[in-house]
Design an enzyme around this catalytic site. Structure first.
Site, mmCIF file in Angstrom:
data_model
loop_
_atom_site.group_PDB
_atom_site.id
_atom_site.type_symbol
_atom_site.label_atom_id
_atom_site.label_comp_id
_atom_site.label_asym_id
_atom_site.label_seq_id
_atom_site.Cartn_x
_atom_site.Cartn_y
_atom_site.Cartn_z
ATOM 1 N N GLY A 13 -29.742 12.376 -0.948
ATOM 2 C CA GLY A 13 -28.578 12.670 -0.109
ATOM 3 C C GLY A 13 -28.822 12.628 1.383
ATOM 4 C CD GLU A 38 -30.267 2.991 3.881
ATOM 5 O OE1 GLU A 38 -29.517 3.688 3.176
ATOM 6 O OE2 GLU A 38 -31.374 2.586 3.471
ATOM 7 C CD GLU A 49 -20.185 -9.216 -10.813
ATOM 8 O OE1 GLU A 49 -21.418 -9.198 -10.989
ATOM 9 O OE2 GLU A 49 -19.347 -9.210 -11.736
ATOM 10 C CG ASP A 96 -26.075 -3.533 -4.443
ATOM 11 O OD1 ASP A 96 -25.552 -2.438 -4.197
ATOM 12 O OD2 ASP A 96 -27.172 -3.654 -5.013
ATOM 13 N NE ARG A 123 -20.449 0.628 -17.699
ATOM 14 C CZ ARG A 123 -20.074 -0.119 -16.670
ATOM 15 N NH1 ARG A 123 -20.239 0.328 -15.444
ATOM 16 N NH2 ARG A 123 -19.552 -1.306 -16.860
ATOM 17 C CG HIS A 130 -27.895 -2.790 -0.997
ATOM 18 N ND1 HIS A 130 -28.362 -2.270 -2.198
ATOM 19 C CD2 HIS A 130 -28.624 -3.899 -0.757
ATOM 20 C CE1 HIS A 130 -29.329 -3.052 -2.654
ATOM 21 N NE2 HIS A 130 -29.505 -4.053 -1.800
ATOM 22 C CG ASN A 190 -22.915 0.970 -2.204
ATOM 23 O OD1 ASN A 190 -23.411 2.097 -2.336
ATOM 24 N ND2 ASN A 190 -23.574 -0.131 -2.523
HETATM 25 C C1 GRF Z 1 -30.450 4.555 0.322
HETATM 26 O O1 GRF Z 1 -31.510 3.725 0.664
HETATM 27 C C2 GRF Z 1 -29.193 3.745 0.066
HETATM 28 O O2 GRF Z 1 -29.101 2.613 0.859
HETATM 29 C C3 GRF Z 1 -29.362 3.347 -1.385
HETATM 30 O O3 GRF Z 1 -29.941 4.465 -2.007
HETATM 31 C C4 GRF Z 1 -30.662 5.228 -1.030
HETATM 32 C C5 GRF Z 1 -30.102 6.612 -1.070
HETATM 33 O O4 GRF Z 1 -30.823 7.513 -0.272
HETATM 34 N N1 GRF Z 1 -28.098 2.936 -1.942
HETATM 35 P P1 GRF Z 1 -30.215 8.931 0.056
HETATM 36 O O5 GRF Z 1 -29.894 9.599 -1.274
HETATM 37 O O6 GRF Z 1 -28.982 8.732 0.890
HETATM 38 O O7 GRF Z 1 -31.286 9.673 0.799
#
Ligand code: GRF
Length: 216
Positions: A14, A176, A145, A147, A67, A111, A109
């Site tokens: 998180g 990020e 799909e 990502d 799911r 990535h 999302n």
């Molecule tokens: C991050 O690298 C994100 O890009 C990927 O999963 C990771 C999650 O990290 N989807 P966190 O739980 O936000 O620390």
């Protein structure tokens, strides 16, 4: 200013959630987090949300026969919380096409690569194995799909000769944490929108300005 009501889906650490929590503390930020939902009971991110006094919920996918039923429970909880915009932040489940469709263009999302390169897991190992000199991260709208989907914002990170997957992951993660709040603000404020599977500036439909964090 009315803030968009945001739900965040997590499965673990998180740290991106924390970056969003911190951004939402700013007075002029166009979004507020109204619920954090994890599919894993022990997710560290739940503690981060609790510390910020944000309501949390665990919906364990293992408690559901399919799911579809898991996603239906997720949807019910999001509706109950009055969520307008959904952010996946390290949420490790693939959504059903029906769920994705119901959140179309309201669901983000993050990535840890420059999409569409290196979708999926073990991104940093693969970037290094491929000899890439530049990697980075992407915030995109979610499509069925994995990502895939219209790109809201990207940031580049230099791959250093001495990098391991771990050291590269740390620098990308740091980026990020700056990119996600930036991208969510663009979407929540209505500054950008989706047109023909591309994200454009809502007002003049021009290219969205590049996010440029300092390159290490
Ligand atoms: C991050 O690298 C994100 O890009 C990927 O999963 C990771 C999650 O990290 N989807 P966190 O739980 O936000 O620390």
């Amino acid at each position: 200013m009315t803030r968009k009501r945001v739900g965040v889906l997590i499965s673990g650490r998180g740290s991106n959630l924390q970056a969003l929590i911190n951004a939402c503390k700013k007075r002029d930020y166009p979004a507020e987090i109204v619920t954090v939902i994890s599919n894993v009971q022990q997710a560290q991110g739940l503690l981060r949300a609790e510390a910020a006094l944000i309501p949390t919920l665990t919906i364990n996918h293992k408690d559901f026969p399919s799911r579809e039923t898991f996603d239906a429970a997720l949807n019910a909880a999001l509706k109950e919380a009055g969520v307008e915009l959904l952010c996946n932040a390290g949420f490790m489940r693939l959504h059903t096409p029906g769920f994705v469709e119901s959140w179309r263009d309201r669901h983000l999302n993050i990535h840890p690569s420059l999409l569409p390169a290196f979708r999926g897991l073990h991104t940093h190992e693969r970037v290094i194995a491929a000899g890439c000199r530049i990697s980075g991260c992407t915030v995109h709208f979610v499509r069925a799909e994995m990502d895939e989907g219209p790109i809201v914002a990207q940031a580049a990170v230099t791959v250093l000769a001495a990098d391991t997957a771990e050291t590269l992951a740390l620098r990308v993660l740091d980026t990020e944490h700056r990119l996600y709040p930036h991208a969510l603000a663009l979407v929540a404020s209505g500054a950008v929108s989706v047109q023909g599977e591309r994200v454009v500036d809502t007002n003049d439909q021009a290219q969205v300005p590049l996010f440029s964090p300092p390159v290490p």
